[in-house]
Design an enzyme around this catalytic site. Sequence first.
Site, PDB file in Angstrom:
ATOM      1  N   THR A  80       0.881  -1.062  -0.538  1.00 39.84           N
ATOM      2  CA  THR A  80       0.070  -0.382  -0.333  1.00 39.84           C
ATOM      3  C   THR A  80       0.941   1.418  -0.105  1.00 39.84           C
ATOM      4  OG1 THR A  80      -1.928  -0.965   1.335  1.00 39.84           O
ATOM      5  CG2 THR A  80      -1.761   1.231   1.241  1.00 39.84           C
TER       6      THR A  80
ATOM      7  N   HIS B 198      -7.279 -11.470  -3.089  1.00 42.85           N
ATOM      8  CA  HIS B 198      -6.217 -11.114  -1.511  1.00 42.85           C
ATOM      9  C   HIS B 198      -7.182 -11.740  -0.207  1.00 42.85           C
ATOM     10  CE1 HIS B 198      -4.272  -9.259   1.744  1.00 42.85           C
ATOM     11  NE2 HIS B 198      -4.247  -7.706   1.455  1.00 42.85           N
TER      12      HIS B 198
ATOM     13  N   ASN C  48      -3.902 -10.921   5.815  1.00 41.31           N
ATOM     14  CA  ASN C  48      -3.536  -9.079   7.059  1.00 41.31           C
ATOM     15  C   ASN C  48      -4.940  -9.055   7.274  1.00 41.31           C
ATOM     16  OD1 ASN C  48      -0.977 -10.006   6.025  1.00 41.31           O
ATOM     17  ND2 ASN C  48      -0.980  -8.351   4.537  1.00 41.31           N
TER      18      ASN C  48
ATOM     19  N   TYR D  11      -8.116  -8.188   6.403  1.00 41.31           N
ATOM     20  CA  TYR D  11      -9.001  -7.855   4.917  1.00 41.31           C
ATOM     21  C   TYR D  11     -10.534  -8.949   5.051  1.00 41.31           C
ATOM     22  CZ  TYR D  11      -5.689  -4.411   5.589  1.00 41.31           C
ATOM     23  OH  TYR D  11      -5.143  -3.991   5.779  1.00 41.31           O
TER      24      TYR D  11
ATOM     25  N   ASN E 159      -3.992  -7.285  12.227  1.00 45.68           N
ATOM     26  CA  ASN E 159      -5.959  -6.396  12.124  1.00 45.68           C
ATOM     27  C   ASN E 159      -6.644  -7.107  12.474  1.00 45.68           C
ATOM     28  OD1 ASN E 159      -5.592  -3.894  10.457  1.00 45.68           O
ATOM     29  ND2 ASN E 159      -5.589  -5.041   8.823  1.00 45.68           N
TER      30      ASN E 159
HETATM   31  C1  PHB Z   1      -2.011  -1.375   4.552  1.00 44.23           C
HETATM   32  O1  PHB Z   1      -2.489  -0.857   3.639  1.00 44.23           O
HETATM   33  O2  PHB Z   1      -2.453  -0.892   6.468  1.00 44.23           O
HETATM   34  C2  PHB Z   1      -1.926  -2.581   4.213  1.00 44.23           C
HETATM   35  C3  PHB Z   1      -2.789  -2.792   3.071  1.00 44.23           C
HETATM   36  C4  PHB Z   1      -2.831  -4.493   2.657  1.00 44.23           C
HETATM   37  C5  PHB Z   1      -2.361  -5.438   3.407  1.00 44.23           C
HETATM   38  C6  PHB Z   1      -1.156  -5.316   4.629  1.00 44.23           C
HETATM   39  C7  PHB Z   1      -1.387  -3.803   5.273  1.00 44.23           C
HETATM   40  O3  PHB Z   1      -2.067  -7.002   3.005  1.00 44.23           O
END
Ligand code: PHB
Length: 388
Positions: free
Chosen positions: A40, A192, A195, A197, A252
Amino acid sequence: MLRSRFITFWNATVQPDPLFSPLKLGALELKHRVVMAPMTRMRSAQPGNVPHALNAEYYGQRASEGGLLITEATDITPQAQGYRGTPGLYTAEQIAGWRAVTDAVHAKGGVIVSQIWHVGRISHSSLQPNGALPVGPSAVRPAGDHTNASGQSVPFETPRALEENELAGIVADFVAAARNAQEAGFDGVEVHGANGYLLDQFLRNGSNQRTDRYGGSVENRARLLLEVVDAVIAVLGAPHVGVRLSPWNGFNDMFDSEGEALWNYLAAELDKRDLAYLHVVEPRSDFTTDLPVNDSAPDAAGHFKAIFKGSLISTGGYVAETARAAVADTRAHAIGFGRLFIGNPDLPERLRIGATLTRQDRATFYGGDHRGYTDYAFHEDASLSCPA
Ligand code: PHB
């Protein structure tokens, strides 16, 4: 120059470098195994979250002959957005912007896939269409704070639990983004599922407390991810589709009481699908700091390899020696590098010749302009400044 030629010659003749042997990941034909991991950077043009010339320059700088780049996580819809300035892949302007990116990478013989994501509950109503609450598998608030649309740190909100009849729409949104990726000239997509999400939120029982077909058992919690993967495969073909997971990672506010059973089930299910690759984030890594990695964490690639027989990309805290060792002992087919690709646009070449690496500047990771983005020097170019 003389030194680099000598080392190249020595490596090629005396000791083949494991990182620099060719590799086929499904339809992706690579000449080396140094992969740019998704990162990111929050620098799309506003309004509209549109990739623009600066982004094309950044990816073009990091392209190499037969080298794979995975884009930063890219919003599949406005609801999928969780951070200011992340690019999307759902408007004609965004597709045109990404086309300039893929052209810049292909002009250097590089290969590029789009990482398609939905952030789920890792958002804020100020970033959501019509100020709606972020959505998730269940109304479970992630611990801690989040940055809102004005850049202030505010407590996470409790998300709205998605209705079962909304999930087909989420699958369709991933499919539409995959089609748009194809139109923008990408060589494939990476789903994705990592992490913390949306898809990861469904996988883990800390965030998924549903009692319908998408919650409860490991099979039910994996259902949405596998439906997305199958639907994307149906439009692009499995050789153009990769999947990213972050087993055992707590980023997260992720938690699962049945981790091993979950990861084993996913490894076995994904193994049936002839994917281009499976990409694992090693749990030892922590991309929020530059501290040394935690060597006692589980070895995700080694664990998946026992069940998943396709190609594996492993990412997280690698340096040249550990990357070479992981490929040499066949734990992974290719190695993802994040941070090192920020400070070193020509990272594959630097690793190949053993050149010194430039340290990345964390202060300019997220948002801003060309500084800390496209102004890192190539190893033989003293005309560019070195921010770090
Ligand atoms: C973030 O923006 O913190 C972020 C985005 C995508 C990821 C991990 C962290 O897979």
